[in-house]
Structure formats: C-alpha cells, structure tokens
Design a protein around this motif. Sequence first.
Motif, PDB file in Angstrom:
ATOM      1  N   SER A  88      -3.421  -1.163   7.395  1.00  0.00           N
ATOM      2  CA  SER A  88      -4.465  -0.887   8.667  1.00  0.00           C
ATOM      3  C   SER A  88      -3.708  -2.079   9.699  1.00  0.00           C
ATOM      4  CB  SER A  88      -5.688  -1.168   8.366  1.00  0.00           C
ATOM      5  OG  SER A  88      -6.272  -0.086   7.798  1.00  0.00           O
ATOM      6  N   SER A  89      -4.023  -1.809  11.055  1.00  0.00           N
ATOM      7  CA  SER A  89      -3.637  -2.948  11.891  1.00  0.00           C
ATOM      8  C   SER A  89      -1.971  -3.229  11.682  1.00  0.00           C
ATOM      9  CB  SER A  89      -4.405  -3.958  12.007  1.00  0.00           C
ATOM     10  OG  SER A  89      -5.888  -3.690  12.116  1.00  0.00           O
ATOM     11  N   LEU A  90      -1.259  -1.993  11.588  1.00  0.00           N
ATOM     12  CA  LEU A  90       0.057  -2.367  11.283  1.00  0.00           C
ATOM     13  C   LEU A  90       0.951  -2.862  12.394  1.00  0.00           C
ATOM     14  CD1 LEU A  90       0.903   0.830   9.285  1.00  0.00           C
ATOM     15  CD2 LEU A  90       1.439  -1.450   8.385  1.00  0.00           C
ATOM     16  N   LYS A  91       1.877  -3.854  11.890  1.00  0.00           N
ATOM     17  CA  LYS A  91       2.717  -4.613  12.851  1.00  0.00           C
ATOM     18  C   LYS A  91       4.403  -4.025  12.839  1.00  0.00           C
ATOM     19  CE  LYS A  91      -0.504  -8.699  12.614  1.00  0.00           C
ATOM     20  NZ  LYS A  91      -0.602  -9.878  12.419  1.00  0.00           N
ATOM     21  N   PRO A  92       4.852  -4.460  13.973  1.00  0.00           N
ATOM     22  CA  PRO A  92       6.455  -4.217  13.601  1.00  0.00           C
ATOM     23  C   PRO A  92       7.003  -5.053  12.255  1.00  0.00           C
ATOM     24  CG  PRO A  92       5.949  -4.178  15.920  1.00  0.00           C
ATOM     25  CD  PRO A  92       4.907  -4.692  15.138  1.00  0.00           C
ATOM     26  N   GLU A  93       6.575  -6.251  12.266  1.00  0.00           N
ATOM     27  CA  GLU A  93       6.931  -7.149  11.268  1.00  0.00           C
ATOM     28  C   GLU A  93       6.628  -6.540   9.557  1.00  0.00           C
ATOM     29  OE1 GLU A  93       5.313  -7.882  13.864  1.00  0.00           O
ATOM     30  OE2 GLU A  93       3.879  -9.692  13.391  1.00  0.00           O
ATOM     31  N   ASP A  94       5.723  -5.601   9.551  1.00  0.00           N
ATOM     32  CA  ASP A  94       5.426  -5.037   8.590  1.00  0.00           C
ATOM     33  C   ASP A  94       6.511  -3.934   7.976  1.00  0.00           C
ATOM     34  OD1 ASP A  94       2.074  -5.007   9.392  1.00  0.00           O
ATOM     35  OD2 ASP A  94       2.831  -6.186   8.060  1.00  0.00           O
ATOM     36  N   THR A  95       7.563  -3.693   8.885  1.00  0.00           N
ATOM     37  CA  THR A  95       8.591  -2.641   8.452  1.00  0.00           C
ATOM     38  C   THR A  95       9.544  -3.057   7.448  1.00  0.00           C
ATOM     39  OG1 THR A  95       8.747  -1.981  10.972  1.00  0.00           O
ATOM     40  CG2 THR A  95      10.576  -1.641   9.646  1.00  0.00           C
ATOM     41  N   ALA A  96       9.298  -2.314   6.509  1.00  0.00           N
ATOM     42  CA  ALA A  96      10.244  -2.679   5.146  1.00  0.00           C
ATOM     43  C   ALA A  96      10.318  -1.499   4.215  1.00  0.00           C
ATOM     44  CB  ALA A  96       9.539  -3.875   4.533  1.00  0.00           C
ATOM     45  N   VAL A  97      11.080  -1.635   3.273  1.00  0.00           N
ATOM     46  CA  VAL A  97      10.778  -0.603   2.101  1.00  0.00           C
ATOM     47  C   VAL A  97       9.679  -1.353   1.145  1.00  0.00           C
ATOM     48  CG1 VAL A  97      11.868   0.500   0.122  1.00  0.00           C
ATOM     49  CG2 VAL A  97      13.119   0.184   2.332  1.00  0.00           C
TER      50      VAL A  97
END
Length: 129
Positions: A88-97
């Motif tokens: 939840s409350s995802l951020k662009p820096e959570d982008t990953a495999v």
Amino acid sequence: QVQLVESGGGLVQAGGSLRLSCTASRRTFSSYTMGWFRQAPGKEREFVAAISWSDWSDGFSTYYADSVKGRFTISRDNAKNTMYLQMSSLKPEDTAVYFCARSRAGSGTYSRTADYIYWGQGTQVTVSS
C-alpha cells in the motif's frame, strides 16, 4: 525441487496498492521461512519482508525492511501453499522486480539472499509518479 510462482505485479500510480502472491509447488512450504526480495535495474537484490514457518498460538513472526515498514504486509496461507505481500501507499522507488523465496533448512537469519535456496521467476511492479 520446489517451484515458486509469483503473480499480481503490474503498473500502479503512486499511492496505490497491489497484492502479490507466491504459490509453492510442494506441501513442505509450511515448514520454512518465506521471503520477498526486490531488484531494481542496476541495483542489488534487496530484502523486503519475511514470514516465519511457525504458526504458534500468537501467530507467525514477520520481518520488514525499514523502507517498507508500515506500508507492506506479508502473510501466508499454509493450506494453500501461498504467501502474499500486500503493498500500500506505493512509491516510485518501489518499482522493481519482486521475487519470492523459500529459506534453506536450518537458516537462522532471513534478510540475506544467501538465506534462501529456492526462488521464483519474479513479477514486475511499476509505480508511476
């Protein structure tokens, strides 16, 4: 051989939510600590969360990286051989495999890639700003 299959990744806007699933091929799933890791382009694979194997009366033990604490929740359903990561409350820096993994027998730690022996193929999570 244990097979792990992740699902649930996708594209989401910042502030949104996703739930990842990891299904294991064997019933021994319930006897091992399970973990989630992630790897962004050009970066090392990093620990996200882990959940213990023991379903004591006070529930499973869970562990989180500081970067996701309070936003992500790890859980497991041993009857379904499945682990989840609610994000939840995802951020662009959570982008990953994002990868799920099963721990080695007798591993006493949970945050290193070396603690795990079986890995899924990964699922892409992309958070747009």
